[in-house]
Design an enzyme around this catalytic site. Structure first.
Site, PDB file in Angstrom:
ATOM      1  CB  SER A 133       0.466   6.015  -0.480  1.00 48.00           C
ATOM      2  OG  SER A 133       1.809   5.750  -0.119  1.00 48.00           O
ATOM      3  CG  PHE A 147      -1.987   1.108   1.045  1.00 42.97           C
ATOM      4  CD1 PHE A 147      -2.966   1.051   0.054  1.00 42.97           C
ATOM      5  CD2 PHE A 147      -1.922   2.231   1.840  1.00 42.97           C
ATOM      6  CE1 PHE A 147      -3.852   2.094  -0.130  1.00 42.97           C
ATOM      7  CE2 PHE A 147      -2.814   3.277   1.670  1.00 42.97           C
ATOM      8  CZ  PHE A 147      -3.781   3.208   0.679  1.00 42.97           C
ATOM      9  CE1 TYR A 148       6.536   5.046   1.017  1.00 44.20           C
ATOM     10  CE2 TYR A 148       7.629   3.378  -0.312  1.00 44.20           C
ATOM     11  CZ  TYR A 148       7.599   4.649   0.219  1.00 44.20           C
ATOM     12  OH  TYR A 148       8.633   5.530  -0.050  1.00 44.20           O
ATOM     13  CB  ALA A 149       3.892   0.535  -4.047  1.00 43.52           C
TER      14      ALA A 149
END
Ligand code: NAD
Length: 326
Positions: A161, A157-159
Site C-alpha cells: 500500500s 501488504f502494508y508495504a
C-alpha cells in the site's frame, strides 16, 4: 519557515502528525489538521496528543475520513489558501495488514488519491510531503537501503500500500505537475509513540514483569529514528520542493541500526526491571534488518539524525512512565 505558509496536515492526531503540527505552530505556521481518530489503537491517546494542539492559536481540526473523497474535497474547499500539504494519515502497522488488508486499500491507497486530487486543485499549492515507509524495501537484503534500490519484493501488504502510494504520487507529478516528496520513515520512536509498535509493547511487558517476544534472536535489527529527528526532516524538506513535475523519494532514518535485543536491554535498564525474553521465529511479514542511507536528504536540506539511541529511549521511558502512571 515563510510567514505565508499554511499547512494542511493529515494524520494530525497521530504520533508523527501531532509532533509535526506542534513544530509548525511553534514557528507561527497555521495548520489545518485532518484525522478520523479511529480505534486502531486507543483514541484516548490521539485525543491527548490533540489537547495541546487545540489550545494553540492557528490550529484547526477537521474530523473526517480521507478515504471518502467527497468529504475530504468539501472540507479542503474552505481552505484555498493552503500552500503546503503534509500527508501522514495512514493505516499504519505491518502485521495488521494480514488481518484487515482492505483498511490499507481504503486509507493508504484510496486516501492517497483523494489527498492528491484535493492538492492539485489548491491554487497556491507549492509542495506535498507525504509519509512512505522503509517497508517498501521489503525482502531486499543489500544494506544500507538506498532510494535507488529496486523495490519489487514487498514483505507485507502494508508495504504494497505504501509503494502504491509512491507510484500514485509519481503519476500525479507527471500528469499534473505536482511537486512532491515521499519520506520513507524508518521505525520512528519517542514520547507520545504508538502503542502498536514493538518498543512500546516491550516497555509495557517489561514494566509488568511479562515476557517479551523476540523474533530471530540477535539478528533482528532496526534503524530506530527519534521523533524530533523525523520532525526536523519533514520541516527541512517542506519549504524546499522539487521542481514541478517531480516526485522525489527520500529515506529518513538514523543511519545507525541497533539490534532489537539491544533495544530490550536499554528499555529494561531505564525501567529498572529485568526483561524476560522468549525467542521465537520471525514472521514472514517482518523484515530482518533495516538501515537507511541518508545522503540524499542531507544533500537537499542538510538534515542529519542527531539523537543518540540510549538518550532517545531514556526520553521515551520518562514519557511512558508519566503517561501510563507507572
Ligand atoms: N511510526 C513509524 O515508525 C512509521 C514508519 C514508517 C512510516 N510511517 C508512516 O508515517 C505516517 C504517520 O505514522 P504514525 O506513526 O504517526 O501513525 P499513527 O497511526 O499514529 O498516525 C496516523 C493517523 O492517521 C489517522 N488516520 C488513519 N486512517 C485515517 C483516515 N482514513 N482518515 C483520516 N485519518 C486517518 C489515525 O487516526 C492516526 O491519528 C503514516 O503514514 C505511517 O505509515 C510511520
Amino acid at each position: 519557515m515563510s510567514n505565508k505558509m499554511k499547512v494542511l496536515l493529515t494524520g494530525a492526531a497521530g504520533f508523527i502528525g501531532a509532533h509535526v503540527a506542534q513544530a509548525l505552530l511553534n514557528r507561527g505556521v497555521p495548520v489545518v489538521g485532518i484525522d478520523n481518530l479511529n480505534a486502531y489503537y486507543d483514541p484516548g491517546l490521539k485525543r491527548a496528543r490533540l489537547k495541546a494542539l487545540c489550545d494553540a492559536p492557528g490550529f484547526e481540526l477537521i474530523e473526517l475520513d480521507i478515504g471518502v473523497p467527497d468529504a475530504l474535497a468539501s472540507a479542503v474547499c474552505a481552505h484555498q489558501d493552503v500552500t503546503h500539504v503534509v500527508h501522514l494519515a495512514a493505516q499504519a502497522g505491518v502485521r495488521h495488514s494480514m488481518i484487515d488488508p482492505y483498511a490499507y486499500v481504503h486509507t493508504n491507497m484510496q486516501g492517497q488519491v483523494a489527498v492528491l486530487e484535493c492538492a492539485r486543485r489548491l491554487p497556491k499549492l507549492q509542495h506535498v510531503v507525504y509519509a512512505s515507509s522503509s517497508s517498501v524495501y521489503g525482502r531486499n537484503r543489500s544494506l544500507p537501503f538506498r532510494e535507488s534500490d529496486p523495490v519489487d519484493v514487498p514483505g507485507s501488504f502494508y508495504a504494497v500500500s505504501k509503494r502504491a502510494a509512491e507510484l500514485t504520487s509519481e503519476s500525479y507529478a507527471h500528469l499534473f505537475g505536482l511537486p512532491q516528496t515521499g519520506l520513507r520513515f524508518f521505525t520512528v520512536y519517542g514520547p507520545w509513540g504508538r502503542p502498536d509498535m514493538a518498543y512500546y509493547g516491550f516497555a509495557h511487558a517489561i514494566a509488568s514483569g511479562e515476557p517479551v517476544t523476540l523474533y530471530a534472536g540477535s539478528e533482528l535489527a532496526r534503524d530506530f529514528t527519534y521523533i524530533d529527528d523525523v520532525v526536523g526532516a519533514v520541516l527541512g524538506v517542506l519549504d524546499r520542493p522539487p521542481e514541478a513535475g517531480v516526485a522525489r523519494l527520500l529515506n529518513v532514518g538514523n543511519d545507525s541500526p541497533c539490534t532489537v535485543r539491544h533495544l530490550i536491554g536499554l528499555l529494561a535498564r531505564e525501567l529498572g526491571r529485568d526483561a524476560l525474553i522468549t525467542d521465537v521465529p520471525r514472521p514472514g511479514s517482518d523484515m530482518l534488518r533495516t538501515w537507511a542511507a541518508v545522503e540524499d536528504i542531507r544533500a537537499i536540506s542538510g538534515w542529519m539524525p542527531a539523537m543518540p539511541f540510549d538518550e532517545g529511549i531514556a526520553r521515551f521511558v520518562a514519557w511512558f512512565r508519566a503517561y501510563e502512571g507507572l
